[in-house]
Design a protein around this motif. Structure first.
Motif, PDB file in Angstrom:
ATOM      1  N   PRO A   4       0.831  -1.202   0.000  1.00 46.02           N
ATOM      2  CA  PRO A   4       0.000   0.000   0.000  1.00 46.02           C
ATOM      3  C   PRO A   4       0.861   1.246   0.000  1.00 46.02           C
ATOM      4  O   PRO A   4       1.992   1.240   0.486  1.00 46.02           O
ATOM      5  N   GLN A   5       0.322   2.339  -0.553  1.00 47.82           N
ATOM      6  CA  GLN A   5       1.023   3.610  -0.481  1.00 47.82           C
ATOM      7  C   GLN A   5       1.030   4.107   0.955  1.00 47.82           C
ATOM      8  O   GLN A   5       0.009   4.074   1.652  1.00 47.82           O
ATOM      9  N   ILE A   6       2.179   4.554   1.428  1.00 53.46           N
ATOM     10  CA  ILE A   6       2.299   5.123   2.768  1.00 53.46           C
ATOM     11  C   ILE A   6       2.425   6.635   2.629  1.00 53.46           C
ATOM     12  O   ILE A   6       3.378   7.144   2.034  1.00 53.46           O
ATOM     13  N   TRP A   7       1.439   7.337   3.168  1.00 53.37           N
ATOM     14  CA  TRP A   7       1.468   8.795   3.171  1.00 53.37           C
ATOM     15  C   TRP A   7       2.260   9.234   4.393  1.00 53.37           C
ATOM     16  O   TRP A   7       1.957   8.845   5.518  1.00 53.37           O
ATOM     17  N   GLN A   8       3.267  10.068   4.180  1.00 50.05           N
ATOM     18  CA  GLN A   8       4.122  10.509   5.277  1.00 50.05           C
ATOM     19  C   GLN A   8       3.551  11.713   6.013  1.00 50.05           C
ATOM     20  O   GLN A   8       3.795  11.868   7.211  1.00 50.05           O
ATOM     21  N   GLN A   9       2.796  12.565   5.318  1.00 54.22           N
ATOM     22  CA  GLN A   9       2.277  13.785   5.910  1.00 54.22           C
ATOM     23  C   GLN A   9       0.762  13.677   6.132  1.00 54.22           C
ATOM     24  O   GLN A   9       0.022  13.380   5.198  1.00 54.22           O
ATOM     25  N   PRO A  10       0.303  13.924   7.347  1.00 48.04           N
ATOM     26  CA  PRO A  10      -1.128  13.790   7.627  1.00 48.04           C
ATOM     27  C   PRO A  10      -2.015  14.645   6.734  1.00 48.04           C
ATOM     28  O   PRO A  10      -3.071  14.182   6.288  1.00 48.04           O
ATOM     29  N   GLU A  12      -1.590  15.638   3.691  1.00 51.23           N
ATOM     30  CA  GLU A  12      -1.703  15.056   2.355  1.00 51.23           C
ATOM     31  C   GLU A  12      -2.624  13.834   2.363  1.00 51.23           C
ATOM     32  O   GLU A  12      -3.405  13.620   1.434  1.00 51.23           O
ATOM     33  N   LEU A  13      -2.532  13.035   3.431  1.00 50.66           N
ATOM     34  CA  LEU A  13      -3.431  11.892   3.554  1.00 50.66           C
ATOM     35  C   LEU A  13      -4.880  12.354   3.665  1.00 50.66           C
ATOM     36  O   LEU A  13      -5.775  11.804   3.001  1.00 50.66           O
ATOM     37  N   ARG A  14      -5.139  13.370   4.475  1.00 51.93           N
ATOM     38  CA  ARG A  14      -6.514  13.855   4.629  1.00 51.93           C
ATOM     39  C   ARG A  14      -7.060  14.403   3.323  1.00 51.93           C
ATOM     40  O   ARG A  14      -8.245  14.211   3.008  1.00 51.93           O
ATOM     41  N   GLN A  15      -6.213  15.077   2.542  1.00 48.46           N
ATOM     42  CA  GLN A  15      -6.670  15.564   1.244  1.00 48.46           C
ATOM     43  C   GLN A  15      -7.031  14.397   0.328  1.00 48.46           C
ATOM     44  O   GLN A  15      -8.031  14.455  -0.414  1.00 48.46           O
ATOM     45  N   ALA A  16      -6.252  13.329   0.366  1.00 47.84           N
ATOM     46  CA  ALA A  16      -6.569  12.144  -0.442  1.00 47.84           C
ATOM     47  C   ALA A  16      -7.886  11.518   0.013  1.00 47.84           C
ATOM     48  O   ALA A  16      -8.679  11.031  -0.807  1.00 47.84           O
ATOM     49  N   ILE A  17      -8.145  11.532   1.324  1.00 50.13           N
ATOM     50  CA  ILE A  17      -9.419  11.022   1.842  1.00 50.13           C
ATOM     51  C   ILE A  17     -10.572  11.881   1.354  1.00 50.13           C
ATOM     52  O   ILE A  17     -11.610  11.365   0.911  1.00 50.13           O
ATOM     53  N   ARG A  18     -10.410  13.193   1.397  1.00 52.49           N
ATOM     54  CA  ARG A  18     -11.480  14.084   0.923  1.00 52.49           C
ATOM     55  C   ARG A  18     -11.784  13.877  -0.549  1.00 52.49           C
ATOM     56  O   ARG A  18     -12.939  13.986  -0.978  1.00 52.49           O
ATOM     57  N   THR A  26      -5.943   2.893   8.247  1.00 49.41           N
ATOM     58  CA  THR A  26      -4.855   3.866   8.394  1.00 49.41           C
ATOM     59  C   THR A  26      -3.658   3.324   9.171  1.00 49.41           C
ATOM     60  O   THR A  26      -2.736   4.087   9.480  1.00 49.41           O
ATOM     61  N   ALA A  27      -3.640   2.026   9.497  1.00 54.59           N
ATOM     62  CA  ALA A  27      -2.471   1.454  10.180  1.00 54.59           C
ATOM     63  C   ALA A  27      -1.229   1.656   9.326  1.00 54.59           C
ATOM     64  O   ALA A  27      -1.221   1.346   8.136  1.00 54.59           O
ATOM     65  N   GLY A  28      -0.175   2.202   9.925  1.00 53.39           N
ATOM     66  CA  GLY A  28       1.081   2.424   9.222  1.00 53.39           C
ATOM     67  C   GLY A  28       1.159   3.736   8.474  1.00 53.39           C
ATOM     68  O   GLY A  28       2.239   4.103   7.988  1.00 53.39           O
ATOM     69  N   GLN A  29       0.054   4.468   8.380  1.00 48.48           N
ATOM     70  CA  GLN A  29       0.062   5.740   7.664  1.00 48.48           C
ATOM     71  C   GLN A  29       0.613   6.860   8.547  1.00 48.48           C
ATOM     72  O   GLN A  29       0.438   6.857   9.759  1.00 48.48           O
ATOM     73  N   HIS A 250     -10.211   2.814  10.649  1.00 52.36           N
ATOM     74  CA  HIS A 250     -10.162   3.918   9.681  1.00 52.36           C
ATOM     75  C   HIS A 250     -10.216   5.220  10.473  1.00 52.36           C
ATOM     76  O   HIS A 250     -11.287   5.717  10.814  1.00 52.36           O
ATOM     77  N   MET A 251      -9.039   5.765  10.749  1.00 49.33           N
ATOM     78  CA  MET A 251      -8.892   6.806  11.767  1.00 49.33           C
ATOM     79  C   MET A 251      -8.726   8.211  11.189  1.00 49.33           C
ATOM     80  O   MET A 251      -8.399   8.388  10.021  1.00 49.33           O
ATOM     81  N   LEU A 252      -8.937   9.187  12.074  1.00 49.83           N
ATOM     82  CA  LEU A 252      -8.506  10.550  11.801  1.00 49.83           C
ATOM     83  C   LEU A 252      -7.015  10.629  12.073  1.00 49.83           C
ATOM     84  O   LEU A 252      -6.554  10.237  13.149  1.00 49.83           O
ATOM     85  N   VAL A 253      -6.248  11.124  11.111  1.00 46.29           N
ATOM     86  CA  VAL A 253      -4.803  11.290  11.294  1.00 46.29           C
ATOM     87  C   VAL A 253      -4.528  12.784  11.482  1.00 46.29           C
ATOM     88  O   VAL A 253      -4.839  13.601  10.616  1.00 46.29           O
ATOM     89  N   ALA A 254      -3.974  13.132  12.639  1.00 48.44           N
ATOM     90  CA  ALA A 254      -3.788  14.528  13.035  1.00 48.44           C
ATOM     91  C   ALA A 254      -2.405  15.031  12.657  1.00 48.44           C
ATOM     92  O   ALA A 254      -1.497  14.259  12.326  1.00 48.44           O
ATOM     93  N   ASP A 255      -2.233  16.356  12.759  1.00 41.54           N
ATOM     94  CA  ASP A 255      -0.939  16.981  12.490  1.00 41.54           C
ATOM     95  C   ASP A 255      -0.026  16.969  13.713  1.00 41.54           C
ATOM     96  O   ASP A 255       1.129  17.368  13.625  1.00 41.54           O
ATOM     97  N   VAL A 256      -0.529  16.511  14.836  1.00 40.28           N
ATOM     98  CA  VAL A 256       0.229  16.483  16.088  1.00 40.28           C
ATOM     99  C   VAL A 256       1.031  15.188  16.157  1.00 40.28           C
ATOM    100  O   VAL A 256       0.510  14.101  15.903  1.00 40.28           O
ATOM    101  N   ARG A 257       2.279  15.302  16.525  1.00 36.97           N
ATOM    102  CA  ARG A 257       3.096  14.096  16.694  1.00 36.97           C
ATOM    103  C   ARG A 257       2.763  13.410  18.016  1.00 36.97           C
ATOM    104  O   ARG A 257       2.330  14.051  18.968  1.00 36.97           O
TER     105      ARG A 257
END
Length: 264
Positions: A4-10, A12-18, A26-29, A250-257
């Motif tokens: 699977p493609q791994i998105w490194q930046q949250p 960018e992942l959220r934009q792909a979800i939208r 979202t495991a590993g994303q 299938h989670m919300l991925v935040a900008d917070v580390r």
């Protein structure tokens, strides 16, 4: 099988979800960034649910909360919109799950309050850094999750039993995993049980209540963490007229580390 493609930046992942380009688990994303479970309820239920979370911090550590009717969670990301930024949602009416949807654009109401709860998928990057393998990431499927007989603390109309996620490990890996995950109380922290699943009311590991079963190999034991699907059981007990959650895994991925995260 292609990886699977791994998105490194949250973001960018959220934009792909939208854009409906990413609909998977979202495991590993976005490794190292906080992932969150969702519970979205009418305002009339929000205070009780917040008390429920405070009584049950292991399965329900609150890391973000919205104002009534506002889908934004600025403390987790400036552009986060809970209506569109999760790959899949569950819809509950009168406590019963009635379906799953790709977004909440047409269902959102102006009295809804959103809660984001810490998720164990957040600490998996730390497990991998500690050379503890994570089976469901290796096999590219949703973590297995199980209903248990472990009672939650009751807060008003909310109660029920805890849900747990499971990762198979050798005993040595399990000890290391306890050391690692203890550092992350805002995303469930250390396991709540390992070994005999029957001791916490799980009859068959091959038949999870949510997610996909993970193979347990010779010399491994199942290790169980409190899970943010627990609110779905609490919603079934409280029976609000309308509620939304994330689709398990299938989670919300935040900008917070993860290192910056703190529960309320």
């Amino acid at each position: 099988m292609s990886l699977p493609q791994i998105w490194q930046q949250p973001a960018e992942l959220r934009q792909a979800i939208r854009r409906k380009e990413f609909r998977g688990h979202t495991a590993g994303q976005a490794p190292g960034y906080a992932q969150g479970n969702l519970a979205i309820l009418p305002r009339a239920y929000a205070d009780e649910f917040l008390r429920f979370c405070r009584l049950n911090p292991k399965p329900c550590p609150v890391i973000g909360m919205t104002e009534p009717g506002d889908p934004r969670v600025p403390e987790l990301g400036a552009d986060i919109d809970l209506r569109f930024d999760v790959p899949g949602y569950c819809v509950f009416r009168d406590g019963e799950k009635v379906g799953e949807v790709a977004d909440l654009g047409e269902l959102w109401q102006d009295d809804m309050v959103g809660f984001v709860l810490g998720c164990s998928l957040s600490f998996e990057a730390a497990l991998l850094d500690a050379l503890v393998p994570v089976r469901h990431i290796d096999d590219d499927h949703t973590v297995p999750m199980y209903n248990t007989n472990l009672p939650n603390g009751q807060a008003g109309r909310f109660g029920g039993n805890m849900v747990v996620s499971m990762r198979p490990m050798t005993p040595a890996q399990a000890i290391r995993a306890i050391q690692v995950t203890s550092r992350f109380p805002a995303v469930h922290g250390a396991p709540v049980h390992f070994g005999d699943p029957a001791a916490i009311g799980i009859a068959d590991l091959a038949r999870p209540d949510y997610g996909v079963p993970s193979e347990i190999r010779e010399g491994e034991v199942p290790v169980f963490w409190a899970c943010g699907v627990t609110p779905q059981q609490a919603i079934r007990v409280a029976r609000p007229p309308l509620a939304f959650t994330h689709k398990p895994g299938h989670m919300l991925v935040a900008d917070v580390r993860n290192s910056e995260l703190a529960a309320f």
